[in-house]
Design a protein around this motif. Structure first.
Motif, PDB file in Angstrom:
ATOM      1  N   TYR A 166       0.834  -1.203   0.000  1.00 39.84           N
ATOM      2  CA  TYR A 166       0.000   0.000   0.000  1.00 39.84           C
ATOM      3  C   TYR A 166       0.868   1.253   0.000  1.00 39.84           C
ATOM      4  O   TYR A 166       0.718   2.129  -0.848  1.00 39.84           O
ATOM      5  N   PHE A 167       1.788   1.337   0.952  1.00 40.20           N
ATOM      6  CA  PHE A 167       2.630   2.524   1.044  1.00 40.20           C
ATOM      7  C   PHE A 167       3.736   2.534  -0.002  1.00 40.20           C
ATOM      8  O   PHE A 167       4.302   3.585  -0.289  1.00 40.20           O
ATOM      9  N   GLY A 168       4.042   1.383  -0.568  1.00 38.67           N
ATOM     10  CA  GLY A 168       5.036   1.304  -1.632  1.00 38.67           C
ATOM     11  C   GLY A 168       4.483   1.715  -2.978  1.00 38.67           C
ATOM     12  O   GLY A 168       5.211   1.810  -3.961  1.00 38.67           O
ATOM     13  N   GLY A 169       3.179   1.965  -3.041  1.00 38.59           N
ATOM     14  CA  GLY A 169       2.555   2.439  -4.273  1.00 38.59           C
ATOM     15  C   GLY A 169       2.328   1.352  -5.316  1.00 38.59           C
ATOM     16  O   GLY A 169       2.138   1.664  -6.482  1.00 38.59           O
ATOM     17  N   THR A 170       2.326   0.104  -4.916  1.00 36.24           N
ATOM     18  CA  THR A 170       2.156  -0.963  -5.911  1.00 36.24           C
ATOM     19  C   THR A 170       0.744  -1.542  -5.932  1.00 36.24           C
ATOM     20  O   THR A 170       0.493  -2.515  -6.613  1.00 36.24           O
ATOM     21  N   MET A 171      -0.175  -0.925  -5.197  1.00 34.01           N
ATOM     22  CA  MET A 171      -1.558  -1.385  -5.241  1.00 34.01           C
ATOM     23  C   MET A 171      -2.313  -0.577  -6.285  1.00 34.01           C
ATOM     24  O   MET A 171      -1.899   0.506  -6.671  1.00 34.01           O
ATOM     25  N   THR A 172      -3.436  -1.099  -6.718  1.00 32.78           N
ATOM     26  CA  THR A 172      -4.209  -0.437  -7.778  1.00 32.78           C
ATOM     27  C   THR A 172      -4.877   0.828  -7.250  1.00 32.78           C
ATOM     28  O   THR A 172      -5.013   1.028  -6.054  1.00 32.78           O
ATOM     29  N   GLU A 173      -5.332   1.650  -8.174  1.00 30.28           N
ATOM     30  CA  GLU A 173      -6.002   2.903  -7.828  1.00 30.28           C
ATOM     31  C   GLU A 173      -7.259   2.638  -6.999  1.00 30.28           C
ATOM     32  O   GLU A 173      -7.580   3.380  -6.083  1.00 30.28           O
ATOM     33  N   ALA A 174      -7.966   1.549  -7.280  1.00 31.21           N
ATOM     34  CA  ALA A 174      -9.171   1.199  -6.517  1.00 31.21           C
ATOM     35  C   ALA A 174      -8.835   0.922  -5.063  1.00 31.21           C
ATOM     36  O   ALA A 174      -9.596   1.264  -4.163  1.00 31.21           O
ATOM     37  N   GLY A 220      -8.781   3.986   1.117  1.00 27.63           N
ATOM     38  CA  GLY A 220      -7.979   4.446   2.235  1.00 27.63           C
ATOM     39  C   GLY A 220      -7.376   3.296   3.017  1.00 27.63           C
ATOM     40  O   GLY A 220      -7.838   2.158   2.944  1.00 27.63           O
ATOM     41  N   PHE A 221      -6.347   3.618   3.775  1.00 27.58           N
ATOM     42  CA  PHE A 221      -5.618   2.600   4.530  1.00 27.58           C
ATOM     43  C   PHE A 221      -6.495   1.927   5.582  1.00 27.58           C
ATOM     44  O   PHE A 221      -6.500   0.708   5.716  1.00 27.58           O
ATOM     45  N   LEU A 222      -7.235   2.722   6.337  1.00 29.88           N
ATOM     46  CA  LEU A 222      -8.035   2.169   7.426  1.00 29.88           C
ATOM     47  C   LEU A 222      -9.019   1.112   6.914  1.00 29.88           C
ATOM     48  O   LEU A 222      -9.090   0.014   7.455  1.00 29.88           O
ATOM     49  N   ARG A 223      -9.739   1.453   5.860  1.00 33.08           N
ATOM     50  CA  ARG A 223     -10.752   0.513   5.363  1.00 33.08           C
ATOM     51  C   ARG A 223     -10.134  -0.632   4.576  1.00 33.08           C
ATOM     52  O   ARG A 223     -10.441  -1.802   4.822  1.00 33.08           O
ATOM     53  N   SER A 224      -9.269  -0.321   3.632  1.00 33.11           N
ATOM     54  CA  SER A 224      -8.773  -1.363   2.735  1.00 33.11           C
ATOM     55  C   SER A 224      -7.744  -2.281   3.377  1.00 33.11           C
ATOM     56  O   SER A 224      -7.710  -3.468   3.080  1.00 33.11           O
ATOM     57  N   VAL A 225      -6.907  -1.769   4.242  1.00 36.78           N
ATOM     58  CA  VAL A 225      -5.851  -2.598   4.824  1.00 36.78           C
ATOM     59  C   VAL A 225      -6.222  -3.035   6.243  1.00 36.78           C
ATOM     60  O   VAL A 225      -6.268  -4.230   6.536  1.00 36.78           O
ATOM     61  N   PHE A 226      -6.515  -2.081   7.122  1.00 38.58           N
ATOM     62  CA  PHE A 226      -6.771  -2.444   8.513  1.00 38.58           C
ATOM     63  C   PHE A 226      -8.055  -3.259   8.664  1.00 38.58           C
ATOM     64  O   PHE A 226      -8.054  -4.327   9.278  1.00 38.58           O
ATOM     65  N   GLY A 273     -10.737  -8.795   8.764  1.00 46.38           N
ATOM     66  CA  GLY A 273     -11.176  -9.925   7.936  1.00 46.38           C
ATOM     67  C   GLY A 273     -10.334 -11.174   8.148  1.00 46.38           C
ATOM     68  O   GLY A 273     -10.853 -12.294   8.207  1.00 46.38           O
ATOM     69  N   THR A 274      -9.027 -10.997   8.307  1.00 44.76           N
ATOM     70  CA  THR A 274      -8.137 -12.139   8.525  1.00 44.76           C
ATOM     71  C   THR A 274      -8.378 -12.781   9.888  1.00 44.76           C
ATOM     72  O   THR A 274      -8.341 -14.006  10.004  1.00 44.76           O
ATOM     73  N   VAL A 275      -8.638 -11.979  10.907  1.00 43.05           N
ATOM     74  CA  VAL A 275      -8.932 -12.559  12.228  1.00 43.05           C
ATOM     75  C   VAL A 275     -10.167 -13.451  12.125  1.00 43.05           C
ATOM     76  O   VAL A 275     -10.163 -14.595  12.595  1.00 43.05           O
ATOM     77  N   ILE A 276     -11.218 -12.940  11.498  1.00 48.37           N
ATOM     78  CA  ILE A 276     -12.457 -13.716  11.355  1.00 48.37           C
ATOM     79  C   ILE A 276     -12.205 -14.967  10.514  1.00 48.37           C
ATOM     80  O   ILE A 276     -12.603 -16.078  10.884  1.00 48.37           O
ATOM     81  N   HIS A 277     -11.546 -14.786   9.374  1.00 42.14           N
ATOM     82  CA  HIS A 277     -11.251 -15.918   8.475  1.00 42.14           C
ATOM     83  C   HIS A 277     -10.406 -16.972   9.189  1.00 42.14           C
ATOM     84  O   HIS A 277     -10.670 -18.180   9.085  1.00 42.14           O
ATOM     85  N   SER A 278      -9.410 -16.529   9.922  1.00 39.38           N
ATOM     86  CA  SER A 278      -8.540 -17.444  10.649  1.00 39.38           C
ATOM     87  C   SER A 278      -9.330 -18.249  11.678  1.00 39.38           C
ATOM     88  O   SER A 278      -9.159 -19.469  11.803  1.00 39.38           O
ATOM     89  N   MET A 279     -10.205 -17.577  12.403  1.00 39.39           N
ATOM     90  CA  MET A 279     -10.981 -18.267  13.441  1.00 39.39           C
ATOM     91  C   MET A 279     -11.978 -19.258  12.841  1.00 39.39           C
ATOM     92  O   MET A 279     -12.203 -20.335  13.401  1.00 39.39           O
ATOM     93  N   VAL A 280     -12.552 -18.920  11.700  1.00 43.47           N
ATOM     94  CA  VAL A 280     -13.473 -19.851  11.030  1.00 43.47           C
ATOM     95  C   VAL A 280     -12.700 -21.086  10.561  1.00 43.47           C
ATOM     96  O   VAL A 280     -13.120 -22.227  10.805  1.00 43.47           O
ATOM     97  N   ASP A 281     -11.563 -20.871   9.900  1.00 41.35           N
ATOM     98  CA  ASP A 281     -10.749 -22.001   9.436  1.00 41.35           C
ATOM     99  C   ASP A 281     -10.217 -22.826  10.606  1.00 41.35           C
ATOM    100  O   ASP A 281     -10.139 -24.049  10.524  1.00 41.35           O
TER     101      ASP A 281
END
Length: 191
Positions: free
Chosen positions: A130-138, A143-149, A155-163
């Motif tokens: 994200y900060f390296g500028g290699t992600m798409t414009e979308a 924003g960082f908070l929504r897309s990354v955090f 999402g990963t915490v939930i996914h991890s717990m389900v798996d």
């Protein structure tokens, strides 16, 4: 001794194969760039984690190679590489406290802690992109908070717990067979 090494190698190889196959053939895939979630994609790693730290790390590395050769984007393959961290730490933790899985509350707290470690590592990788500028414009528009955090982190915490729950169900079912319990006990003790 040689027989046990062959068993460990065979179990690891089967878990790696399952760990590679699930993301490729799973009908339940959610891709919300930069996050992607495939139901059951961590089950093989969690099962390896229940067996031993070495097997957990081996399966996590093997599935990472599988992601790379399957043509997944680099960010996803690097996210897979971070699984070495939660798999190794989680397996070591279980090795030190094997009774942890006997209490439903302790099991869920353990799953949450592993999920948080899993998420922190993946957020770190995605943040680099994200900060390296290699992600798409979308990806930037959210924003960082929504897309990354939120998407990757929470999402990963939930996914991890389900798996983890899926893997725990499989593990408990396997442990109802006395021959399986005897083999796993022997493998764990000789690790």
């Amino acid at each position: 001794m040689q027989h046990e090494r062959v068993q460990k190698l065979t179990i690891s190889a089967l878990l790696v194969a399952i760990g590679i196959l699930i993301p490729i053939i799973s009908p339940v895939k959610i891709i919300l760039e930069p996050a992607s979630f495939t139901l059951g994609s961590h089950v093989a790693i969690f099962i390896a984690l229940f067996i031993s730290p070495m097997m957990a790390v081996s399966v996590a590395l093997g599935t990472t190679v599988g992601f790379l050769i399957s043509g997944f984007p680099l960010v996803i393959s690097l996210r897979a590489l971070t699984h070495v961290l939660f798999a190794g730490v989680g397996a070591y933790w279980l090795q030190k406290d094997p009774g942890l899985m006997n209490s439903p509350i302790k099991t869920q707290l353990y799953s949450l802690m592993i999920g948080i470690l899993h998420a922190v590592a993946e957020v770190f990788v995605v943040a680099l992109f994200y900060f390296g500028g290699t992600m798409t414009e979308a990806d930037y528009s959210q924003g960082f908070l929504r897309s990354v955090f939120l998407m990757v982190g929470v999402g990963t915490v939930i996914h991890s717990m389900v798996d983890f729950s899926l893997a725990h169900i499989v593990w408990k079912a396997l442990n109802t067979r006395q021959s399986f319990v005897a083999k796993m006990t022997k493998l764990r003790n000789n690790n």
